[in-house]
Structures are given as C-alpha cells and as structure tokens.
Design an enzyme around this catalytic site. Sequence first.
Site, PDB file in Angstrom:
ATOM      1  N   LEU A  33       1.835 -11.204   3.642  1.00 47.33           N
ATOM      2  CA  LEU A  33       1.790 -10.416   4.874  1.00 47.33           C
ATOM      3  C   LEU A  33       1.433 -11.290   6.067  1.00 47.33           C
ATOM      4  O   LEU A  33       1.915 -11.066   7.180  1.00 47.33           O
ATOM      5  CB  LEU A  33       0.791  -9.267   4.726  1.00 47.33           C
ATOM      6  CG  LEU A  33       1.050  -8.301   3.559  1.00 47.33           C
ATOM      7  CD1 LEU A  33       0.257  -7.027   3.754  1.00 47.33           C
ATOM      8  CD2 LEU A  33       2.530  -8.009   3.393  1.00 47.33           C
ATOM      9  N   PHE A  89      -6.512 -10.625   7.218  1.00 49.25           N
ATOM     10  CA  PHE A  89      -5.663 -10.446   6.039  1.00 49.25           C
ATOM     11  C   PHE A  89      -6.012 -11.435   4.934  1.00 49.25           C
ATOM     12  O   PHE A  89      -5.320 -11.513   3.925  1.00 49.25           O
ATOM     13  CB  PHE A  89      -4.182 -10.570   6.431  1.00 49.25           C
ATOM     14  CG  PHE A  89      -3.641  -9.340   7.112  1.00 49.25           C
ATOM     15  CD1 PHE A  89      -4.021  -9.019   8.413  1.00 49.25           C
ATOM     16  CD2 PHE A  89      -2.787  -8.459   6.452  1.00 49.25           C
ATOM     17  CE1 PHE A  89      -3.544  -7.876   9.044  1.00 49.25           C
ATOM     18  CE2 PHE A  89      -2.303  -7.314   7.077  1.00 49.25           C
ATOM     19  CZ  PHE A  89      -2.687  -7.014   8.374  1.00 49.25           C
ATOM     20  N   GLY A  90      -7.063 -12.211   5.101  1.00 48.51           N
ATOM     21  CA  GLY A  90      -7.428 -13.222   4.106  1.00 48.51           C
ATOM     22  C   GLY A  90      -8.209 -12.654   2.940  1.00 48.51           C
ATOM     23  O   GLY A  90      -8.624 -11.501   2.952  1.00 48.51           O
ATOM     24  N   ARG A 135       6.201   5.389  -7.057  1.00 50.95           N
ATOM     25  CA  ARG A 135       4.964   5.528  -6.293  1.00 50.95           C
ATOM     26  C   ARG A 135       5.141   5.023  -4.859  1.00 50.95           C
ATOM     27  O   ARG A 135       4.569   5.559  -3.921  1.00 50.95           O
ATOM     28  CB  ARG A 135       3.840   4.756  -6.995  1.00 50.95           C
ATOM     29  CG  ARG A 135       2.506   4.756  -6.253  1.00 50.95           C
ATOM     30  CD  ARG A 135       1.398   4.146  -7.089  1.00 50.95           C
ATOM     31  NE  ARG A 135       0.201   3.917  -6.291  1.00 50.95           N
ATOM     32  CZ  ARG A 135      -0.066   2.801  -5.619  1.00 50.95           C
ATOM     33  NH1 ARG A 135       0.796   1.792  -5.663  1.00 50.95           N
ATOM     34  NH2 ARG A 135      -1.172   2.693  -4.905  1.00 50.95           N
ATOM     35  N   SER A 137      -6.273 -10.672  -2.860  1.00 47.35           N
ATOM     36  CA  SER A 137      -5.508  -9.483  -2.500  1.00 47.35           C
ATOM     37  C   SER A 137      -5.042  -8.676  -3.705  1.00 47.35           C
ATOM     38  O   SER A 137      -4.187  -7.799  -3.568  1.00 47.35           O
ATOM     39  CB  SER A 137      -4.305  -9.894  -1.656  1.00 47.35           C
ATOM     40  OG  SER A 137      -3.489 -10.768  -2.398  1.00 47.35           O
ATOM     41  N   ASP A 161     -11.807 -22.493   4.223  1.00 48.96           N
ATOM     42  CA  ASP A 161     -12.232 -21.517   3.223  1.00 48.96           C
ATOM     43  C   ASP A 161     -12.988 -20.402   3.944  1.00 48.96           C
ATOM     44  O   ASP A 161     -13.837 -20.679   4.789  1.00 48.96           O
ATOM     45  CB  ASP A 161     -13.155 -22.246   2.242  1.00 48.96           C
ATOM     46  CG  ASP A 161     -13.527 -21.421   1.037  1.00 48.96           C
ATOM     47  OD1 ASP A 161     -13.419 -20.178   1.074  1.00 48.96           O
ATOM     48  OD2 ASP A 161     -13.958 -22.029   0.036  1.00 48.96           O
ATOM     49  N   TYR A 168     -11.639  -5.137  -6.315  1.00 51.45           N
ATOM     50  CA  TYR A 168     -10.883  -5.355  -5.084  1.00 51.45           C
ATOM     51  C   TYR A 168     -11.062  -4.171  -4.147  1.00 51.45           C
ATOM     52  O   TYR A 168     -11.377  -4.339  -2.957  1.00 51.45           O
ATOM     53  CB  TYR A 168      -9.401  -5.559  -5.448  1.00 51.45           C
ATOM     54  CG  TYR A 168      -8.466  -5.540  -4.290  1.00 51.45           C
ATOM     55  CD1 TYR A 168      -8.443  -6.576  -3.376  1.00 51.45           C
ATOM     56  CD2 TYR A 168      -7.585  -4.474  -4.097  1.00 51.45           C
ATOM     57  CE1 TYR A 168      -7.569  -6.557  -2.301  1.00 51.45           C
ATOM     58  CE2 TYR A 168      -6.714  -4.451  -3.032  1.00 51.45           C
ATOM     59  CZ  TYR A 168      -6.705  -5.489  -2.132  1.00 51.45           C
ATOM     60  OH  TYR A 168      -5.842  -5.473  -1.074  1.00 51.45           O
ATOM     61  N   ASN A 222      -5.362   1.149   0.142  1.00 53.58           N
ATOM     62  CA  ASN A 222      -5.455   2.436  -0.544  1.00 53.58           C
ATOM     63  C   ASN A 222      -6.392   2.335  -1.745  1.00 53.58           C
ATOM     64  O   ASN A 222      -6.897   3.348  -2.220  1.00 53.58           O
ATOM     65  CB  ASN A 222      -4.067   2.902  -0.973  1.00 53.58           C
ATOM     66  CG  ASN A 222      -3.495   2.069  -2.101  1.00 53.58           C
ATOM     67  OD1 ASN A 222      -3.733   2.361  -3.260  1.00 53.58           O
ATOM     68  ND2 ASN A 222      -2.739   1.009  -1.793  1.00 53.58           N
ATOM     69  N   ASP A 225      -6.074 -20.291   6.740  1.00 50.50           N
ATOM     70  CA  ASP A 225      -5.913 -19.910   5.336  1.00 50.50           C
ATOM     71  C   ASP A 225      -6.531 -21.032   4.503  1.00 50.50           C
ATOM     72  O   ASP A 225      -6.674 -22.164   4.977  1.00 50.50           O
ATOM     73  CB  ASP A 225      -4.425 -19.738   4.982  1.00 50.50           C
ATOM     74  CG  ASP A 225      -4.212 -18.829   3.774  1.00 50.50           C
ATOM     75  OD1 ASP A 225      -3.692 -17.715   3.946  1.00 50.50           O
ATOM     76  OD2 ASP A 225      -4.599 -19.244   2.658  1.00 50.50           O
TER      77      ASP A 225
END
Lengths: 285, 285, 285, 285, 285, 285
Positions: free
Chosen positions: D17, D74-75, D185, D78, D54, D147, D114, D36
């Site tokens: 992403l 977004f790091g 789904r 995931s 890091d 997670y 979610n 990143d």
Amino acid sequence: MAHPQKPVLLTGASGNLGRVLAQGLAAQGWTLRLTDIAPFPDPLPPRARFVQADLNDGVALLRQAEGCGAILHFGGISVEQPFETVLGPNLRGLYHVYEAARREGARVLFASSNHAIGFHERPDASGPQGNAPKLDVDCALRPDGYYGLSKAYGELMGRTYWDKHGVENVNCRIGSCFPKPVNARMLSTWLSFGDLIRLATAAVLAPRSGHCVIWACSDNPASFWGKDHRDRIGWQPQDSAEAYRAEVGHIVSGDPVEERYQGGGYASIGYSRSAPSPRDAFALD
Amino acid sequence: MAHPQKPVLLTGASGNLGRVLAQGLAAQGWTLRLTDIAPFPDPLPPRARFVQADLNDGVALLRQAEGCGAILHFGGISVEQPFETVLGPNLRGLYHVYEAARREGARVLFASSNHAIGFHERPDASGPQGNAPKLDVDCALRPDGYYGLSKAYGELMGRTYWDKHGVENVNCRIGSCFPKPVNARMLSTWLSFGDLIRLATAAVLAPRSGHCVIWACSDNPASFWGKDHRDRIGWQPQDSAEAYRAEVGHIVSGDPVEERYQGGGYASIGYSRSAPSPRDAFALD
Amino acid sequence: MAHPQKPVLLTGASGNLGRVLAQGLAAQGWTLRLTDIAPFPDPLPPRARFVQADLNDGVALLRQAEGCGAILHFGGISVEQPFETVLGPNLRGLYHVYEAARREGARVLFASSNHAIGFHERPDASGPQGNAPKLDVDCALRPDGYYGLSKAYGELMGRTYWDKHGVENVNCRIGSCFPKPVNARMLSTWLSFGDLIRLATAAVLAPRSGHCVIWACSDNPASFWGKDHRDRIGWQPQDSAEAYRAEVGHIVSGDPVEERYQGGGYASIGYSRSAPSPRDAFALD
Amino acid sequence: MAHPQKPVLLTGASGNLGRVLAQGLAAQGWTLRLTDIAPFPDPLPPRARFVQADLNDGVALLRQAEGCGAILHFGGISVEQPFETVLGPNLRGLYHVYEAARREGARVLFASSNHAIGFHERPDASGPQGNAPKLDVDCALRPDGYYGLSKAYGELMGRTYWDKHGVENVNCRIGSCFPKPVNARMLSTWLSFGDLIRLATAAVLAPRSGHCVIWACSDNPASFWGKDHRDRIGWQPQDSAEAYRAEVGHIVSGDPVEERYQGGGYASIGYSRSAPSPRDAFALD
Amino acid sequence: MAHPQKPVLLTGASGNLGRVLAQGLAAQGWTLRLTDIAPFPDPLPPRARFVQADLNDGVALLRQAEGCGAILHFGGISVEQPFETVLGPNLRGLYHVYEAARREGARVLFASSNHAIGFHERPDASGPQGNAPKLDVDCALRPDGYYGLSKAYGELMGRTYWDKHGVENVNCRIGSCFPKPVNARMLSTWLSFGDLIRLATAAVLAPRSGHCVIWACSDNPASFWGKDHRDRIGWQPQDSAEAYRAEVGHIVSGDPVEERYQGGGYASIGYSRSAPSPRDAFALD
Amino acid sequence: MAHPQKPVLLTGASGNLGRVLAQGLAAQGWTLRLTDIAPFPDPLPPRARFVQADLNDGVALLRQAEGCGAILHFGGISVEQPFETVLGPNLRGLYHVYEAARREGARVLFASSNHAIGFHERPDASGPQGNAPKLDVDCALRPDGYYGLSKAYGELMGRTYWDKHGVENVNCRIGSCFPKPVNARMLSTWLSFGDLIRLATAAVLAPRSGHCVIWACSDNPASFWGKDHRDRIGWQPQDSAEAYRAEVGHIVSGDPVEERYQGGGYASIGYSRSAPSPRDAFALD
C-alpha cells in the site's frame, strides 16, 4: 608461604565464598584481581585490585585476566533460578572465563557443584542393604536443574578447552560450603571454609592438573562420594562434618525426593515424576 | 502405515534434514507442524502447517507444540560458529523445546551430533595395533567446539527432564547426513536419508524410550561406534556407506588433528595444543 | 469458607495491593502461588509459594501458572511512566499472563484501572446542571496516558482471548485502593482493602464470568460510575468513602484538568491542549 | 490540484500500500518523505526523499517527521504474526509516530484494520433472518489476534493523543486493499487503490478531523459496515466490489469460524472455542 | 537576579554536581527540569520538576527538553569504567541530548572533562626548565581512557551540531569539582562549587556562545591551562585553590604516570607503555 | 616481494574496499585473516581464512586477531546512517579492534575518512582569492555527520591506545576510493585502488608508525589536503585524478553546502543552518 608467580583472578569476589577466598588467599601473600557485578563489601585485601563488571561483558573480563596465571571462577548465579536468569552470567560467563584462560595460558578452578550430578541417588537411599557404593567422579552427569545444567556445561567446556587448547582446569563439585553444617544432608556434603581455601591453594599451586574433577567436601565419613582426581593437585581435606552429627543429624526435610537424591532440595524443585527414573536409565545391555 | 496419534512438531523444518523429514514423514501419513526462522522453501506437505518463528521466542514455540505427541528438534545453528551465534538458537532454544515437551507430555527426538563426543580418537588412530575398540554411547562427553558443546548440553538437558519430569527423549548423535558420502571419514559416519527417516519414525512410534542415546549412522562396517540404545526404539539402519569406498575412500584431509579425532574437521578448527590430550585425561586410578 | 479447587497465581505479589491480597486470600484458606520481580517482603503465608521472576520472562510465567485455576494479575508498572518503561512489564506481561491462562483454562482477574477511561469527564464537571449521568462500563475507552493505555490494551486482550479461546476474564477498573481516602476525588473512587479482597474472592469463585468489566470502587455515593457486570460474579462492595467527607472533602488540587477528568492527576501529566476535547469527539451523527 | 502546504511523511513506504500511495500522492504534486525498514523498490517519485530506518528507532523517526504536516502510518507488521514479532514495529512504532505527530502538530492517518473489530459477526451470519444491522464505528473493539490488538491499541493511542494533546488522527479500518477482490468476503471488504488514494488525500486535506474512525472499504453494497466519521473529512468511495460478484462470489473458505466473523481467516487462526462467544458478552442488563 | 526566559533542563540531577546546580540555580529563580536514572535525593527545589528516566531512552529525553532554552548535560557515567558500561549513557546519551537541543533551538552546556585531554603532560613535568607553557583549548584531544573518549566525542558532536545545525554549545572541561582540594594536583585543577554555579549561569545567559570550550577550574595560580573561550560567555572564576596549598600540597601519589599527565590517576589506569609517547607524536615536519 | 611476518586481519573483507585489499594483498604473498558480517563473495584467496562474525561480538574478534601483526579495519557502516545504526558496528566495533590490537601488540590501519573533517571548507571556496591554503592533518576535527563522528572517534581512540598502551595506528582519511572519479569533487579526493593497496602495504611494513594520520587520496593536483605523516610509513601515491578532468570536471551538484565543504554531499544531509558557521568558530583571541 608458597604463592603463585602470577596474579590470580577471582570472579564472584563479592559473594559469600568469594569473600572467604579473597581474605584467605590474600592472607597467604597472594596477589589477587577481584571482580564481581556487585561492589566488594569488605576492605580491599593487600595486593588486591577490584573491578566491578558484568560476566556478560567478555572483553572486560579478558582484560581483567591479563597476566593472571589462574582464574578462580566463583561468579554467576549460585542457586536454582529460572533458565533465563541463569543463561547470561553462567553460560555466557563460562565462555568468557575460558576464553580468558586460553589467552593467558591460565589454569581455571571452576566452582562446579554437586548439582551437576544431583540426580544420582544417595548411597543410603539406593536399596535395602543401605550399603550402596559411593559415587566416583567419572559417573554420568545428571544435573538436577538449570543451575546444575550450567555447572555440567562448565565441566564440559573445561574438557573441550583442555582437549583443544591445553587449558588446564580443576572442576570442584562443591557440596555445601557454609560456616558449619545445618542439617543431616550436610554431614555428607559439608565443605569447611578452611578446606575450601586449601583446595583453591592446591588447585593453583599444583605443578600440573590437566582436566580433573574433585569432590569438594570435607573429610566427612558420611560423604556420598568416592574416587576423584585430588591426587593430581595434592589436596586433602582436614575438617569433618561428623562433629556436628548430634547437633544436626536429626534435621531432615521429610520430602522423599529431596532425601533420595544427592542434590537434595534442588532435585525436588518442580519435580513432577510419578516415580523415580530407573537406575539403569543409561545402562547399555 | 503406522502413524502417530498426535501431530508431530518439527523444528528446523526449512533446513536440509528438516526438508527431508518433512517430506518423508508426511508421505507416511503423519500430521506435521513445521517451524523455522526461515520460510519453508518447499510446497507444504499434506496435513502440515508451517509457522515462521525464532527459537528464541519460547512462548511462540510452546504454542506451536500444543497437542503434539513428539518434537523432532532439528532447529538451531548446525555448524561450528562463534559462541555468541550459537547461544540463542541452540542453548535457549533447547530450553524452549524441553519446556514444550514437558507441558505436552511429548517425547523429544533431539538431533544431537558426533561433535558432542568429537574429541574421542578414531579407533584406527588410537594405537599401534590399529584395532581399537569402538566407542559406546555411555562414553564421556568430549565436545569438539561450541556447536558440540550445545549438543552435549542438549543431551544433559534431556537427562534432567527425564529424571525430574519423566520427559522421554531420544538423542541421536548424527554422523554425516548427506545424499551420499563425500570423503573417507564418511565411510564411518554417513547416515543415509532413508535411515534418518526410519530413525525418526522409530523414535516417535516406539512404545517407550526413556532417556536414550543412539549413534545415528547407517550400517557402516567402518563405523567408529559400538553399543547404544537402539533396541529401546527398535531401529536398525538399512543402508551402508561401504559401497562408496572406491569412490571416496582415498579422500582424506591430510590434517593430522582432523584425521585423529572422531569429530574430524570440527576438532581442528582453532586447535592449538602442541600434543593431543592424553587418553587417560579423565581416568581414575 | 469456600475456596478454589486449584491454586491461584498472584502476580505483583510484592506490591501494595499484592501484599493485601496475599494475606487476605491466604487467610481464607486459599492456596497461592506468588510471583514478583522484587522479593516478597512479608512472611510467606501458609500454603503459598513465591518465585521471583520478571514478567518479561514468559516461559517462566507459564510454568508458575501450571495447575492454577485463576490468575490475579496485579503485576507490572502501576503508575504513569515513560512508554518504554511501561512496554515490557505491562504490554508483554499481559501477553504472557493470557497465554498462561489459555494453557491452563484459567480465569484472569485483571487489575485494570480507571485510567483506561480517565479522559471521560467527571459527572459533576460536565455541565451547568451538575447532574450528569454516571458512566457505564460499556463506554468508549479513553486512556489518560501510557499506563492507562496498557490497561485498555489488557481489557482488549481479555476480549480477544474470550472470543477466540473462551478464556474468562474479569477486568476490574480499580479506582483508588488505599487504606483510606486522602482527597476529595477519592470520595468517588476509593476502594477499601476489604472490598478488594471480596472482589477478588467473588471473581475467582463465581461459576461463570465470561468477559466482563467491573467498576472497582467501594459503595461510594459520590462514585462517577454506573452500570457494570458485577452481577455476573455476585460482588457487592460493603464499605463507603462517604464517612471521610469531613476529613478530606475539601482537599482538591486546584488544577482544572485534574478536576475535570475522571483520571484526575494522570490526565494532567503532560496535558497540552488549549481546550478540552469536545464531548462529542466520537459521536456519530 | 490541491496539495498540502507541508511535506507528508509516509511510513511503510516500501510495502504494497505504501508504494501505491507514494506513487499516487506524488502524482498529485505532494512532497513526500518516505521511510521503511526495507529499501524503496521503485524509482523515487518527484519531490520525495527516502530514509531507511527501523520503526523501533524513535529518535530517527522524530527527525524524519520534522516539518511534516501529516503522517500516513502504514508501517509495521501487516499480517497476523507471533506477539513478539508484532511488539516492536507495531506497538513501539505507534508510540514513535504519535510522539512525532505531537511534536510537529501533525495529523495522523493511521492504517487501522477491520481486524481491530474482527470478532464481530458478519451481518449475514448473525441470525436466521439474514438481515442483521450493519456495524457502526462506535461499536466495541473486538480484535481478532495480535495484529488486530495492535491496531486497536493504535486507535486508542490516537484517542489519548487527541484528548491530551489535540493531535488529530484519522483511523482508517482498512478492509481488503488489493488490485481486485479475490473471494466472496472481499465483496464486502474490498478497498480499491483509487479509493485508498482518495481517502488519504481527503484525510490530509480536510480542514479539521479531530479523532475519527472510518470504514475503509469501497462503495460495496455487501459491506458489513454502517455509519462512520467520513463526513468529517469529506471522503466518498467511488469504486465497488459488486462488479466482481460473478467472478469471486462463490469463493468461500468452508471454515465456519472464518465465514462467521468479520475478520475472516484471521479470526480462525488458532481459534479454540467449542462455541462462539455470545453476542451479548459485553451487554449491560 | 537575571534568569533565563525558558526552563532549563539538567541531566544527571541526582549526582553530586547535579544536586549542587539544582540547588544553586533554583536559588537564583530559575525554572528547572531535572532528570536522572536515579531518584532525586533532595527536596524538589521551587519551580522544578523531576522525571526519572534513562539517558538511553531518547524519545523520553526529547520530551523532557520541550520548551527548554538550555540543557545542562551532567548525566552519564562520570568515572573511568569498562567501555560497555560507558557506551549507553555517555555516547548514546549525548546523541539524545543534541537531538533534543537541535529540536528546541536550545544551547547545550556539556560537562566535558580534563580527561578529554588527559594525556597532555603537566607543564611542570615537561622538561628540565620546569617552565613549560600552559595548554590552550585548541590543543589536540588526547583522551586518557573510555570516559575521556566519551567526553572528547561529546565535544566533537557539539562541533558537528554547531556546523550543521547552528546548535550552540559550551564545553566545560571540568577539572576537579569538590568541596575543596584534597591533593596537590587539585591545586591546579580544582573548581569550586561557586565557580561551577557561576559558570553554568554565564553559559546559559550569554547572548551568544557558538561552539566554545572552556577550562572549568577556579582561578588557580598553579593551573595547567591557558587560553580558552571564556570571554564568549563572560565567565571569570572567583575562587582559588591556592589557599589549600599548605593543607594538601604535599599529597602526591608517587605514581610517575599519574604525576606526569594532566589526567592524573585516570591516565595510569591500565597504563602499559614502557616509555611515554613522544611529545611530537602528532607533529608535522 | 616483502610481506609481513605475521598474518594480517582484515575487517570488512566482504565490502568493496575489503575485496580489493583481500585480492591485492594476497597477490603479494600475504597471509590474510578475513572477517565480515556478510559472507565473502569471492573465491577465497590463497593463504586466507574467512570467519563470518559481527563486529559487536568482541570476544570473537579478539580471537580472530590472535597471532596477527596488523589489523586493517575497514569494517562497519561506511555511509551516513541514523546514529543508532552506526553505534554498534562503528563505535563498539572500534573498541573491539583496539582491544585486539593491544592484546596482540598489533598495528592498526584504520580506514578513517575525510568526513571526520568534512566541515572544513574547500580551499577554493574559502574566499575571494581562490587560493586558500590546503588543510594539514593536524587541523581540528570537524565531522560532518554520525558517520564522520564515528571516524573521528576512531582516530581519538587510536591516540589513546598509543599514549596509554603504545599501540601503533595509521589513520587513513580516505577521500573517494572508486575505480575512477565520477564528479568534479573527486578530482580532489579520489584514491585509486592501486594507491590504496600501496598505502595498506606501506602502513603494515613500515618499521615504526606511532600514531599518525594520512590523507588517503591519490597524487591529485586539485587535492584539498596538505601535510600529513606519510613519511613515517614511506607511502607516495602514484596515480592522479587529473586525467579525468575533461570527463568529470563539469559534474557538480549545484548544492551550495555540498560544494562549500570538503565532506561534500555528507555535509548537506540534514543541513539546517541559515548561514555557515564562522571560520573562526574555534579560534582563540
């Protein structure tokens, strides 16, 4: 009084046995290098130097050992503790001690323990006849916990460094080193402070030791232990626990595991077998 | 084909021997739980599950072992490396494996190694007669380096968990497990992939094992090794290195240390003695 | 007196509340397993065992929990501290506690805190009418700092372990547990030692709890808090802070942030808004 | 095209992403700071700078954020992984991101998931009528694993930083962000890359956001999700998964846990309940 | 009395010099932020705040520095210790201090040390004439151990932050800061507590400092040191060690290395040269 | 061809310069010990041994250095990176290298860098006359970032080990060591591979070096640098960048900071001054 030509490094100097040795050996005129993770609580003996350091810091340990002819390794965790607590000071610490010894051509006196063989049964617990043979040092290693495993590991590391690098090492399986015996088991396992000092003295001054293992208890008639390599270093204990029999001979734990095995209470920490492991667990047909 | 009632956990699944076992045991209908610090490089076998995790993460390992009846412990560093590299995966990793086994009442097959006893001399190197006796598994541990020390430590941890908790463990001192022998030493030490799979199968399916130690080499006439506990699990190797004598029998290193000791090249890594340690280094009078 | 069939593990046993619980529950005949990173400062209660260990050492914690039917989790950092200080004992520690509970099928009593919702305004601070409704436990989590965040995280971890593994957990949002109230805020938030012991007793002995959340304060008329799940475990506080109104009712901080929010002084540590966040910050249209 | 006055920091820039956003936002003329733990695999977009670091290195992250008006976080890990693997990048990483935002007065767009609410049942799984109400964002957090717990923790940290420091944060509970739906789904959960870019754009450019939570899926008729705070930032998805119904509508897992819960396959990883937890697990009487 | 417009952060507040400064500067009306890894042992001065934290925790340190106009960096290891002990608090700690200063636009007063140049010979030891020139601050750095190296590193980091970011820093090479001189060397190196407080005051209040280095000793006639940048901050010491000559002038160590070099006893810790390094070791032809 | 009597240890052997040196020195008949954290990518040269290890593992490094007469220290991070990334390999690594050298009585060739003095202005940037003097090695250290700071720290550590222990060390401030110059700056700073090999050869074979510092660039007419200690080791570069002027002389960055300072692009990484620091920042009146 005879004393070593080179300084002697003592790890664990701030612990109970370390303090006894620091005082006793300095009194014999020895030049000592002391180290511990905790400050040294006593007045510094003559000719001694103290450096506070962690056994995990190998480069620092190697430096402290420079010029030393012997390392008395009494540092690390000295009771049963969770594995993770034992790992750094005892396993990594041993590696640092042996690397130091190899670099210096120094001899190691390793404070091993009866807990390296603590799952051997006591002689008087082994059968109906009550007359079982005593245990010799070439018996199989049978550690009784994480602490005992670290001691067995140390003996094996000593063997490897002897086989590979010619580093001499005297592995003293200490029984119970206290001012005096405090229970019945110590009539067998007690090591007097005097005998400890004499043992360290002999281990350092002996012309040659190779890799050897010694039962470090006083001259106790009730000892669990038989042959060892004490002749290599010319040590003979002079004290005896027997004089304390009337005082402590009746003090037993009542725990059948503790009373069955040589390691005593350490063997029973977390013990969860329904029955003892068979005597022939390792025997060949 | 007989297979275990419970899943079997295999550590080191992404390594060379792990992959052989994953494929071979799944082909027998076994349900496998695979783990490794590296991704599994092959298609996942039927009934298998793979979790990528570090042997240093004990809580994760305990979870992977849940419900398993056996742990095949092939994970960790598998060659001679600096001590600090070996420490985490091998020493801490063993603790995690044995805690998992204790919790599950599972049996451990530990991939020990000839390097746990690598400083015993080879039979044909031991004297003028060239006819020295083979070595039995109850010989003294004589590790040939940090890797070998971690394997010896694992055998002792197995003994402690057996004595204290009744955890069964089969310690397989693997010789040289490759597709085929590649030098003269492997005529003695070679273990074929087929014999490896049969060994793991027997170790898991045997009704009782206790703590036992097995020389994990094929049925090689030139083997260095004698008695062991293979009868406990009913294993017999079926392959032999001898067929490769013409092909590799002349391939020797020329290094006298490597050729003298059972550990071969591992014994000579960093070797610094002027003369080999005497055979009687540990003997009692 | 009723007591649990299995031993109960108490973390944080050497802390203030841990010591109260150790003494109080042992006096009811319970068998306790105590643990803390610090030594236990009191005489060991009857039937109790103490193991000194770090909550970061998960494998050790899992072992201490073996055979236990409940875990009273009072360990970890118990005041506002820098994030990095809170991380290990509180966040990692919670994971270890829940893995232990899952393995044992044990119920967790988690010492959560009002600081998990500390940024809700106090009822008497919410508007001109001074008559705002009390807060129910299904309100949104609004932690007032790193400590409060660790408590909210613990409640959510409890929910996940209940949803995924059926691990029951009783989350007690402790107000202010001291010998007696020491300021006006504690007229609302005080939890007496007696009510704490009764709460722990009910939480452990209740036939079923599921995942539930309870306002852990005494029967204080001035309480900030309304409905919760106490009926699930059948707990009713018996003490009241009101008796101390004359003594402490005038003791307020004078800090408007501290006096506005339920978390009191914790809300004002490092507070840097120019105006309070709007009441409808999370409302949907 | 409108673009922010200050640079925007994007963590996780080298992930799937992250790469989509880096390209899409740079194409709108934005000035990006990318970071990143892995090298950036694409040509560096115009006006962008990349620093490899890091998320555990907080001081480095604070420096990268200097002068930025927004952080798109977004790091981190995931996917579902062992707790210890998630701890550093996700929990500690969030703290570093929020400290950076507080220092800069920057707004955070947090890539929540979610899986922070994954243990809510799917609407069509909730009862015989197949017509259950959709879930609003003010529902209780019900993470479906380690997670998901890290994502819920991030939402709560956002709330605390809003309440205490006025740091604005937009928590986007991402459904399934892939080039196109690949199973049934995803007809409910799919977020198109275009809608992702538009969401990030709106979240950064909105005049005010406060603390808000948004269901980050496209305009899917089959969505599980109802009300949220999208009006605050003026975002409306423009794509829909429905066009893929014929292609993927029949692709279901057959796993009843996976199909019952919104978190899908994550809910079933390690699931060990005998029956689902009751819908009213948290309800007050 | 003049005092800074912004708060001043003092690291190492619980140490000997930190306590002197905390009391002395607060008495001048300054607003202080105090921090240390150990609790602050004294009553908190007026307008002061104390946060207990480790210098290794950079994000915490940056937060403590928020809003401060100056950082007095007296934290870290303050005596010669093994490298590994010095590494975290001193080297990493310096980085955190300078990042904090850069973020705040704050000036740093760094408690450097004569041990950064301790291997320069003392003037009276340099030659037959006994009249060697005093040392100016632009001399070469010649650290006398790991502690001294950390101080030299700090001076260089100050230079880099000045050159690259315009962070002003006053590097005070502290001689011997004690209540009064205790040996002959301190007749040269002594810094009185009063002069220390005046030095810190001047360093903070000076309109501009740039990067500068100051010999931090009192107005001692026997000082080893000559020119420095004290005019930049307008500091003049007011006390003198000379009054103690009769009392301590005869107290010398007898160690020729200690007496030859400016660093005194630190230079002789572990000294192993056969002869001193030549004066022209760094000279160009 | 002359070669050293003892083996030479090369750290960073798998890096670009390490590979050049390994090949070049082995071709001269040298016996090399190679080490790196990454595998050695080339065929092992004759008489060379490679051990993969981390510079953080000091005990391992000390062992690799045993018996060596010189250490060529090219390991560690070799470009500008966040401080935390540089700390372990560069700062701790230097300590390990110097402890190894002290133990062995070995000489160190340290791959220092122009970035240790990178904030000195380039001669042609210093004033209107375009004729500024070249910089001599006894100039003040002015590191241009964390990498440069680690190099300056290494030079100072070398000085301390020389002063305290007589460890000789040759500090080579490498300019730009590439196959050929690629921009205008390298017309000043280029070091050819041939000159590098000759420099290492001279540094190792010189009868005495003491502590010295050398500008490691080829015989470039446009060099920024003047006097150094090359006579001590008898090195003269033989190549020149001037031949590439037509090819690369027009390639400049356009960044005024980069073009002003000797460190070039490293000086401009994160540069945030409004004006350059004054030339006289360290001058005494």
